[in-house]
Motif scaffolding. Structure first.
Motif, mmCIF file in Angstrom:
data_model
loop_
_atom_site.group_PDB
_atom_site.id
_atom_site.type_symbol
_atom_site.label_atom_id
_atom_site.label_comp_id
_atom_site.label_asym_id
_atom_site.label_seq_id
_atom_site.Cartn_x
_atom_site.Cartn_y
_atom_site.Cartn_z
ATOM 1 N N ILE A 96 22.488 68.715 12.407
ATOM 2 C CA ILE A 96 21.986 69.989 12.942
ATOM 3 C C ILE A 96 21.443 69.779 14.349
ATOM 4 O O ILE A 96 21.659 70.592 15.259
ATOM 5 N N GLY A 97 20.729 68.659 14.552
ATOM 6 C CA GLY A 97 20.213 68.353 15.882
ATOM 7 C C GLY A 97 21.316 68.168 16.904
ATOM 8 O O GLY A 97 21.196 68.614 18.054
ATOM 9 N N CYS A 98 22.421 67.528 16.511
ATOM 10 C CA CYS A 98 23.554 67.345 17.431
ATOM 11 C C CYS A 98 24.146 68.685 17.855
ATOM 12 O O CYS A 98 24.533 68.871 19.014
ATOM 13 N N ILE A 99 24.221 69.622 16.924
ATOM 14 C CA ILE A 99 24.834 70.918 17.217
ATOM 15 C C ILE A 99 24.042 71.675 18.281
ATOM 16 O O ILE A 99 24.613 72.296 19.183
ATOM 17 N N PHE A 100 22.714 71.608 18.196
ATOM 18 C CA PHE A 100 21.871 72.425 19.074
ATOM 19 C C PHE A 100 21.216 71.637 20.203
ATOM 20 O O PHE A 100 20.365 72.180 20.909
ATOM 21 N N ALA A 101 21.598 70.383 20.399
ATOM 22 C CA ALA A 101 20.978 69.559 21.442
ATOM 23 C C ALA A 101 21.205 70.184 22.819
ATOM 24 O O ALA A 101 22.345 70.456 23.201
ATOM 25 N N PRO A 102 20.141 70.400 23.614
ATOM 26 C CA PRO A 102 20.298 71.056 24.919
ATOM 27 C C PRO A 102 20.737 70.119 26.043
ATOM 28 O O PRO A 102 21.224 70.588 27.074
ATOM 29 N N THR A 103 20.547 68.820 25.877
ATOM 30 C CA THR A 103 20.923 67.868 26.913
ATOM 31 C C THR A 103 21.698 66.704 26.297
ATOM 32 O O THR A 103 21.649 66.475 25.080
ATOM 33 N N ALA A 104 22.375 65.970 27.156
ATOM 34 C CA ALA A 104 23.138 64.817 26.683
ATOM 35 C C ALA A 104 22.229 63.769 26.067
ATOM 36 O O ALA A 104 22.574 63.132 25.065
ATOM 37 N N GLU A 105 21.042 63.571 26.653
ATOM 38 C CA GLU A 105 20.123 62.562 26.143
ATOM 39 C C GLU A 105 19.620 62.914 24.748
ATOM 40 O O GLU A 105 19.531 62.050 23.871
#
Length: 405
Positions: A96-105
């Motif tokens: 879920i975090g990967c889907i909504f991550a706002p930055t590459a880091e």
């Protein structure tokens, strides 16, 4: 005369159905490669360098390696079932975090957290070793990984199509749905297979020297590490080769990318059918030799002026074939050296394998920068595969002239 209890599907009081073990191990394989055809797309989305996004492979493998050192002994102490359930829950949250991550880091941070799914690979093998011994374990691991091989064969194709149609995030939505499905299946079907252990975690760690002093263990570990190293280098470099050298679209990269998995599927079928008859060592020797010979083909074709996407990816299919024959038997060999430490052996062996794979994947990605051909990648894969032959020959000589140590 009583017979062994029948395995009842979706009944956790019995040993797991083989489909459950395939699903548990396949989820990690799916997570590793389904999104790779869209790496250039992801780099553009985050306005980041391709090399940074390629770290999603390297860092994932490194965290996999670290986690395996603990997963094995923890499962030996507390059981396979709770460790598997916990890992699939954490994997779903990280996805879920990967889907909504706002930055590459931030994406890379959640991507590293996804590595907890490696418990499925480690403990899928350990569960097999819990319930069947010796060469029969190699045969069953062969069937499990043969089924698992369908995922990396189909995954990149699906990932490339999803990326072109809906965007790269669609791949992680599919991973989330699959993770929740595997979690449910494990909850209902996978009972505890490990024998009860009264020792603590520290006691399990103190037993590692039993593995470290076994030359047979390191021989099998070396054979699997170098054999799989060729594949991990491929993971790190093939997306670049496909998109930047052969100028393929994401869906085309996905189609060609799955070529080694086709060979791997066949190799696991061969391992499942012939391991008991031919023995672990001969199967590993045959498998590593096939992989190495396969990598000589693109070298020869390159110097003949016949270099193309079809010849490169087609030749690498033989690497998958050899690895399919090697990995099931190599893992069975590692786990059989000290059967009472099967979980720990799987964890240590897997950690070494993935740490080496992470280094080779990173080396492959960096060596291809600015290259007009795939030869830097082929050279790395060929060197690693050749070392796998050295490792199994060493193991065979140890058994023949010194005895099992």
């Amino acid at each position: 005369m009583s017979s062994a209890p029948e395995v009842r599907y979706l009944d956790r009081s019995t040993p797991p159905h083989i489909s459950t073990l395939i699903a548990a191990t396949a989820l990690g394989a799916m997570s590793m490669n389904i999104f790779l055809p869209t790496l250039p797309q992801m780099a553009e989305y985050y306005q980041a360098d391709y090399a940074l996004m390629q770290r999603s492979v390297t860092l994932y493998l490194l965290i996999n390696a670290i986690l395996q050192l603990g997963i094995g002994p923890i499962s030996d102490r507390f059981g396979r079932r709770p460790v598997l359930l916990g890992s699939f829950i954490l994997f779903s949250l990280a996805t879920i975090g990967c889907i909504f991550a706002p930055t590459a880091e931030i994406f890379l941070a959640f991507r590293m957290a996804q590595a907890v799914v490696v418990a499925g690979l480690v403990l899928g093998r350990a569960v097999v070793r819990d319930i069947v011994p010796g060469p029969q374990a190699a045969a069953m691991i062969g069937y499990v990984t043969m089924g698992m091989a369908l995922v990396p064969m189909i995954g990149p194709v699906v990932g490339g199509i999803l990326g072109e149609t809906f965007g790269w995030q669609a791949n992680f939505v599919l991973l989330l749905a699959t993770g929740l499905t595997v979690l449910t299946l494990t909850w209902f079907d996978l009972g505890e297979t490990a024998r009860a252990s009264t020792g603590g975690f520290r006691e399990q760690i103190r037993e590692y020297p039993e593995l470290f002093t076994s030359r047979r263990f390191w021989g099998y570990c070396g054979a699997t590490t170098f054999a799989s190293g060729a594949f991990f280098a491929y993971l790190g470099g093939a997306p670049y080769v496909g998109s930047e050298i052969y100028h393929l679209t994401p869906s085309q990269v996905g189609f060609f990318f799955g070529a080694p998995a086709l060979g791997y599927f066949v190799g696991n079928f061969v391992a499942a059918r012939l391991s008991v008859r031919l023995g672990i060592n001969r199967m590993i020797l045959y498998g590593t030799s096939i992989s190495t010979a396969g990598l000589l083909i693109p070298v020869a074709l390159h110097f003949m002026g016949l270099d193309s996407a079809q010849t490169f990816f087609g030749s690498v299919t033989l690497v998958g074939l050899g690895n399919g024959m090697t990995m099931a038997n190599g893992n069975s060999g590692m786990l059989s050296v000290r059967p009472h430490l099967a979980g720990s052996a799987s964890g240590v062996g897997g950690a070494v394998m993935l740490a080496g794979g992470a280094l080779l994947a990173d080396l492959a990605g960096s060596s291809l920068a600015g290259s007009a051909t795939a030869m830097p990648l082929v050279a790395i894969m060929l060197g690693s595969s050749a070392m796998s032959i050295v490792a199994i020959v060493y193991t065979i000589r140890r058994e023949r002239f010194v005895g099992a140590v």
